[in-house]
Design a protein around this motif. Structure first.
Motif, PDB file in Angstrom:
ATOM      1  N   UNK A  45       6.649  -7.718  -5.955  1.00 34.71           N
ATOM      2  CA  UNK A  45       6.568  -8.969  -6.717  1.00 34.71           C
ATOM      3  C   UNK A  45       7.973  -9.380  -7.142  1.00 34.71           C
ATOM      4  N   UNK A  46       8.764  -8.404  -7.613  1.00 36.17           N
ATOM      5  CA  UNK A  46      10.144  -8.668  -8.034  1.00 36.17           C
ATOM      6  C   UNK A  46      10.985  -9.198  -6.883  1.00 36.17           C
ATOM      7  N   UNK A  47      10.883  -8.555  -5.723  1.00 36.71           N
ATOM      8  CA  UNK A  47      11.650  -8.999  -4.547  1.00 36.71           C
ATOM      9  C   UNK A  47      11.294 -10.435  -4.176  1.00 36.71           C
ATOM     10  N   UNK A  48       9.990 -10.722  -4.136  1.00 34.20           N
ATOM     11  CA  UNK A  48       9.554 -12.075  -3.789  1.00 34.20           C
ATOM     12  C   UNK A  48      10.029 -13.108  -4.784  1.00 34.20           C
ATOM     13  N   UNK A  49       9.948 -12.784  -6.077  1.00 33.95           N
ATOM     14  CA  UNK A  49      10.398 -13.712  -7.109  1.00 33.95           C
ATOM     15  C   UNK A  49      11.891 -13.996  -7.004  1.00 33.95           C
ATOM     16  N   UNK A  50      12.687 -12.960  -6.765  1.00 31.37           N
ATOM     17  CA  UNK A  50      14.142 -13.155  -6.661  1.00 31.37           C
ATOM     18  C   UNK A  50      14.497 -14.050  -5.478  1.00 31.37           C
ATOM     19  N   UNK A  51      13.805 -13.860  -4.348  1.00 28.40           N
ATOM     20  CA  UNK A  51      14.048 -14.721  -3.183  1.00 28.40           C
ATOM     21  C   UNK A  51      13.702 -16.167  -3.517  1.00 28.40           C
ATOM     22  N   UNK A  52      12.576 -16.363  -4.205  1.00 22.81           N
ATOM     23  CA  UNK A  52      12.159 -17.714  -4.566  1.00 22.81           C
ATOM     24  C   UNK A  52      13.132 -18.361  -5.551  1.00 22.81           C
ATOM     25  N   UNK A  53      13.591 -17.597  -6.536  1.00 19.91           N
ATOM     26  CA  UNK A  53      14.509 -18.145  -7.541  1.00 19.91           C
ATOM     27  C   UNK A  53      15.837 -18.548  -6.903  1.00 19.91           C
ATOM     28  N   UNK A  54      16.374 -17.670  -6.067  1.00 18.91           N
ATOM     29  CA  UNK A  54      17.667 -17.959  -5.424  1.00 18.91           C
ATOM     30  C   UNK A  54      17.549 -19.162  -4.496  1.00 18.91           C
ATOM     31  N   UNK A  55      16.499 -19.208  -3.692  1.00 20.55           N
ATOM     32  CA  UNK A  55      16.340 -20.315  -2.745  1.00 20.55           C
ATOM     33  C   UNK A  55      16.065 -21.633  -3.473  1.00 20.55           C
ATOM     34  N   UNK A  56      15.260 -21.591  -4.533  1.00 23.54           N
ATOM     35  CA  UNK A  56      14.982 -22.816  -5.293  1.00 23.54           C
ATOM     36  C   UNK A  56      16.251 -23.312  -5.987  1.00 23.54           C
ATOM     37  N   UNK A  57      17.038 -22.397  -6.533  1.00 23.70           N
ATOM     38  CA  UNK A  57      18.307 -22.773  -7.155  1.00 23.70           C
ATOM     39  C   UNK A  57      19.239 -23.454  -6.154  1.00 23.70           C
ATOM     40  N   UNK A  58      19.158 -23.052  -4.882  1.00 20.48           N
ATOM     41  CA  UNK A  58      20.010 -23.624  -3.833  1.00 20.48           C
ATOM     42  C   UNK A  58      19.731 -25.102  -3.590  1.00 20.48           C
ATOM     43  N   UNK A  59      18.544 -25.579  -3.988  1.00 16.85           N
ATOM     44  CA  UNK A  59      18.225 -27.003  -3.832  1.00 16.85           C
ATOM     45  C   UNK A  59      19.204 -27.889  -4.591  1.00 16.85           C
ATOM     46  N   UNK A  60      19.770 -27.361  -5.701  1.00 21.06           N
ATOM     47  CA  UNK A  60      20.722 -28.141  -6.487  1.00 21.06           C
ATOM     48  C   UNK A  60      21.896 -28.630  -5.641  1.00 21.06           C
ATOM     49  N   UNK A  61      22.318 -27.819  -4.686  1.00 19.23           N
ATOM     50  CA  UNK A  61      23.570 -28.080  -3.954  1.00 19.23           C
ATOM     51  C   UNK A  61      23.315 -28.529  -2.509  1.00 19.23           C
ATOM     52  N   UNK A  62      22.072 -28.928  -2.209  1.00 21.20           N
ATOM     53  CA  UNK A  62      21.721 -29.247  -0.820  1.00 21.20           C
ATOM     54  C   UNK A  62      21.357 -30.718  -0.683  1.00 21.20           C
ATOM     55  N   UNK A  63      22.136 -31.425   0.095  1.00 26.96           N
ATOM     56  CA  UNK A  63      21.848 -32.835   0.373  1.00 26.96           C
ATOM     57  C   UNK A  63      21.815 -33.103   1.871  1.00 26.96           C
ATOM     58  N   UNK A  64      21.749 -32.037   2.665  1.00 27.66           N
ATOM     59  CA  UNK A  64      21.654 -32.143   4.123  1.00 27.66           C
ATOM     60  C   UNK A  64      20.262 -31.685   4.535  1.00 27.66           C
ATOM     61  N   UNK A  65      19.610 -32.463   5.370  1.00 29.96           N
ATOM     62  CA  UNK A  65      18.224 -32.193   5.741  1.00 29.96           C
ATOM     63  C   UNK A  65      18.064 -30.807   6.357  1.00 29.96           C
ATOM     64  N   UNK A  66      18.970 -30.446   7.275  1.00 29.46           N
ATOM     65  CA  UNK A  66      18.863 -29.151   7.943  1.00 29.46           C
ATOM     66  C   UNK A  66      18.940 -28.000   6.937  1.00 29.46           C
ATOM     67  N   UNK A  69       0.817  -1.210   0.000  1.00 31.50           N
ATOM     68  CA  UNK A  69       0.000   0.000   0.000  1.00 31.50           C
ATOM     69  C   UNK A  69       0.852   1.262   0.000  1.00 31.50           C
ATOM     70  N   UNK A  70       2.161   1.114   0.236  1.00 29.96           N
ATOM     71  CA  UNK A  70       3.026   2.290   0.350  1.00 29.96           C
ATOM     72  C   UNK A  70       3.995   2.451  -0.815  1.00 29.96           C
ATOM     73  N   UNK A  71       4.568   1.362  -1.283  1.00 31.86           N
ATOM     74  CA  UNK A  71       5.570   1.489  -2.348  1.00 31.86           C
ATOM     75  C   UNK A  71       5.127   0.839  -3.654  1.00 31.86           C
ATOM     76  N   UNK A  72       3.954   0.218  -3.672  1.00 33.87           N
ATOM     77  CA  UNK A  72       3.455  -0.393  -4.896  1.00 33.87           C
ATOM     78  C   UNK A  72       3.757  -1.877  -4.980  1.00 33.87           C
ATOM     79  N   UNK A  73       3.000  -2.575  -5.820  1.00 27.46           N
ATOM     80  CA  UNK A  73       3.075  -4.036  -5.887  1.00 27.46           C
ATOM     81  C   UNK A  73       4.217  -4.557  -6.750  1.00 27.46           C
ATOM     82  N   UNK A  74       4.540  -3.844  -7.836  1.00 26.30           N
ATOM     83  CA  UNK A  74       5.476  -4.398  -8.808  1.00 26.30           C
ATOM     84  C   UNK A  74       6.851  -4.673  -8.208  1.00 26.30           C
ATOM     85  N   UNK A  75       7.371  -3.732  -7.447  1.00 23.01           N
ATOM     86  CA  UNK A  75       8.713  -3.923  -6.883  1.00 23.01           C
ATOM     87  C   UNK A  75       8.735  -5.058  -5.869  1.00 23.01           C
TER      88      UNK A  75
END
Length: 382
Positions: free
Chosen positions: A78-99, A70-76
């Motif tokens: 949405x971008x922040x959320x997408x970048x967090x999701x992309x980076x974290x999902x990409x990290x699955x490639x290198x993760x074989x430890x449950x924690x 409501x203060x800075x707008x939705x588009x920016x």
């Protein structure tokens, strides 16, 4: 220039596609990550945490991002959320430890909470007031279809390929959203009052609570359908999600318009009854066709009820608090899914999954009673 008298603008259509892609890219890990954790030597508790952790984090990020929308707008955002999701999902490639997988799931929850709340807010600001039921209804279609189709795709991919291929599949959808976002123009609204951001928007608390109750049996379905299939000796449990997606799609041809013309009572009450009947049939399922029938009935009710409740949350909010209202409402969805995942598992532990699904109707009974004695009796024609 945005046309606020027209529903089907380019921005609205692109945001619907964004929402669908987002749910596909995120929800494919809902039925598969617990199995991945057990495969790596994790416990059942750790597997359950992978389902609930993201909901808890998303609960808080939704509350914060709702006010910031409501203060800075939705588009920016949405971008922040997408970048967090992309980076974290990409990290699955290198993760074989449950924690480490659980930590990544926490980060995914933050990106999920920010991006979904911001897309919902962007949609809400584009929909003309006279078409709120229809506009939010088609948005609800993208979320519901995403939640139904993602498990089908995830199960098929895991069976045919591997978890790493699933990661690539999810990243394709998430990165495609970055391209779509670059083509969207969302006008930033100046807040009418300079108030301190609140964790909850009061006007949306009741619809959010109703959504929470609705999401409890849904959480049990999304989390335990594969396990239930083992209990009743059905291997192709993806057929349930196919049936659910089908009637959710059908509901969009009439539910949104019915909401705008006749009012919320004519959509929500039949929707609750349909979901309850679907759970009864599900609890008695013995083969794939009976699972499919249960899915058709439950999906129709869910496709009617969820968008109607979200439209109520948006309509009850002040124009400068639509983002906070969406954040509050979707927090109810996350919390209900988490309660359904954890709470219903306790019932299954001491009985079976058939009784678990039957007992989850209790949440729908509370939903119906709460709705009727609060807003169900109110004027229902817009």
């Amino acid at each position: 220039m945005l046309n606020h008298n027209k529903l089907w603008t380019k921005e609205y259509i692109f945001l619907l596609i964004e929402s669908f892609f987002l749910y596909i890219g995120f929800m494919v890990f809902m039925p598969t990550l617990p199995a991945r954790i057990i495969e790596l030597g994790g416990s059942q508790v750790s597997a359950s945490l992978s389902v609930g952790l993201f909901s808890i984090v998303a609960l808080f990020t939704r509350a914060i991002s709702g006010s910031w929308n409501d203060r800075i707008g939705s588009k920016i955002l949405i971008l922040v959320g997408l970048l967090i999701l992309i980076i974290s999902t990409f990290s699955f490639y290198f993760s074989s430890i449950v924690f480490v997988l659980l930590v990544i799931r926490l980060l995914q929850g933050a990106g999920w909470g920010i991006s979904t709340t911001s897309i919902a807010t962007g949609v809400s600001t584009l929909v003309p007031p006279a078409k709120m039921g229809e506009g939010i209804g088609f948005y609800g279609l993208t979320t519901a279809l995403g939640m139904s189709i993602a498990p089908i795709l995830a199960i098929l991919i895991i069976n045919m390929f591997s978890f790493h291929f699933l990661i690539t599949f999810a990243l394709v959808f998430l990165c495609a959203n970055l391209i779509l976002l670059s083509q969207i123009k969302l006008k930033k609204k100046k807040p009418l009052h300079h108030t301190t951001p609140a964790l909850l928007e009061k006007s949306a608390v009741l619809p959010a609570f109703l959504c929470l109750l609705m999401a409890i049996p849904l959480g049990g379905i999304q989390t335990f359908m594969m396990v239930y299939g083992n209990e009743i000796h059905v291997s192709h449990t993806w057929i349930y999600f196919l049936g659910q997606a089908l009637t959710i799609l059908i509901s969009r041809f009439f539910a949104g318009r019915l909401y705008d013309v006749k009012g919320h009572r004519f959509v929500i009450i039949p929707g609750i009854l349909s979901m309850a009947l679907g759970l009864i049939v599900l609890s008695m399922a013995w083969n794939a066709p009976s699972l499919f029938v249960a899915a058709l009935i439950f999906g129709l009710g869910y496709g009617m009820t969820q968008p109607a409740l979200q439209a109520l949350a948006v309509e009850r909010a002040a124009p400068d608090k639509i983002g906070a209202a969406n954040g509050t409402f979707l927090s109810g969805m996350d919390l209900g899914m988490a309660i359904g995942s954890f709470g219903l598992s306790l019932i299954a532990t001491y009985s079976n999954y058939s009784f678990m699904y039957l007992s989850s109707i209790t949440a729908l009974i509370v939903l119906a009673l709460t709705y009727w004695f609060t807003i169900g009796k109110s004027r229902v024609v817009h």
